[in-house]
Design an enzyme around this catalytic site. Sequence first.
Site, PDB file in Angstrom:
ATOM      1  N   ARG A  25       0.370   3.581  -2.393  1.00 25.93           N
ATOM      2  CA  ARG A  25      -0.588   3.717  -1.304  1.00 25.93           C
ATOM      3  C   ARG A  25      -1.124   2.337  -0.945  1.00 25.93           C
ATOM      4  O   ARG A  25      -1.409   1.519  -1.813  1.00 25.93           O
ATOM      5  CB  ARG A  25      -1.756   4.631  -1.700  1.00 25.93           C
ATOM      6  CG  ARG A  25      -1.355   6.079  -1.928  1.00 25.93           C
ATOM      7  CD  ARG A  25      -0.997   6.747  -0.602  1.00 25.93           C
ATOM      8  NE  ARG A  25      -0.544   8.118  -0.773  1.00 25.93           N
ATOM      9  CZ  ARG A  25       0.700   8.519  -0.559  1.00 25.93           C
ATOM     10  NH1 ARG A  25       1.626   7.652  -0.205  1.00 25.93           N
ATOM     11  NH2 ARG A  25       1.025   9.778  -0.698  1.00 25.93           N
ATOM     12  N   GLU A  42      -2.057   1.508   8.548  1.00 28.02           N
ATOM     13  CA  GLU A  42      -0.710   1.861   9.008  1.00 28.02           C
ATOM     14  C   GLU A  42      -0.799   2.472  10.395  1.00 28.02           C
ATOM     15  O   GLU A  42      -1.617   3.360  10.611  1.00 28.02           O
ATOM     16  CB  GLU A  42      -0.043   2.820   8.030  1.00 28.02           C
ATOM     17  CG  GLU A  42       0.262   2.162   6.712  1.00 28.02           C
ATOM     18  CD  GLU A  42       0.930   3.091   5.702  1.00 28.02           C
ATOM     19  OE1 GLU A  42       0.916   4.322   5.892  1.00 28.02           O
ATOM     20  OE2 GLU A  42       1.453   2.568   4.713  1.00 28.02           O
ATOM     21  N   HIS A  98       6.713   2.177   5.573  1.00 35.57           N
ATOM     22  CA  HIS A  98       6.390   3.424   4.873  1.00 35.57           C
ATOM     23  C   HIS A  98       7.443   4.500   5.152  1.00 35.57           C
ATOM     24  O   HIS A  98       7.135   5.676   5.331  1.00 35.57           O
ATOM     25  CB  HIS A  98       5.002   3.925   5.247  1.00 35.57           C
ATOM     26  CG  HIS A  98       4.420   4.848   4.213  1.00 35.57           C
ATOM     27  ND1 HIS A  98       3.098   5.162   4.164  1.00 35.57           N
ATOM     28  CD2 HIS A  98       4.978   5.512   3.183  1.00 35.57           C
ATOM     29  CE1 HIS A  98       2.858   5.988   3.165  1.00 35.57           C
ATOM     30  NE2 HIS A  98       4.000   6.214   2.551  1.00 35.57           N
TER      31      HIS A  98
END
Length: 195
Positions: A83, A112, A131
Amino acid sequence: NIGKAFSTRIKGFGPSRIISYDPYIDRTTADLFGVELVDLDTLLKESDFITLHAPSNKETFHIINDEAFSKMKDNCILINTARGPLVDPSALFNALKNNIIFAAGIDVTEQEPISSEDPLLSLDNLIITPHTAASSRLAREITTRKQAENIIRILKGKAPHGLANPEVIKNIFLMKEKGNNRWNGVNLFDTSLNI
């Protein structure tokens, strides 16, 4: 669980030692996976590679910060696929820009998507992926097939593939036995399943 899976896989690369900081795992479990439990300072000071496998919460927020980087070896490589908020982005930039650590690879960022103006993007010793590390063509094919199979399995009264919380099924059966109207007449799964 991801950390355990990682330790099993990394053994194939022949590391001389696998150490871990995890205040929630017992020594017996660590021993089963061939992992030596250490405190966070020891992990930071002795690791050549540090991989993060923790959730994002109050305890882990910016666990990798300026102080943590100052304890790392100058040849250390940090990998974060867990994370984004685990790593302070300003501290990461400082550590990489000033060669406090050798390099980093991250699949997650605190914000993000990462801004195109973020200074992290200017570093040559940092690899950032968006990601989507698990989003390969093969993974997409398998995921699509498994989802379709799960619909069929559920309609046939069978447990789905990859059921993460099988205790839920047991709870549903208990509620049905107690006459919970919500589940009356619903035959979710074969009661003979050993879950």
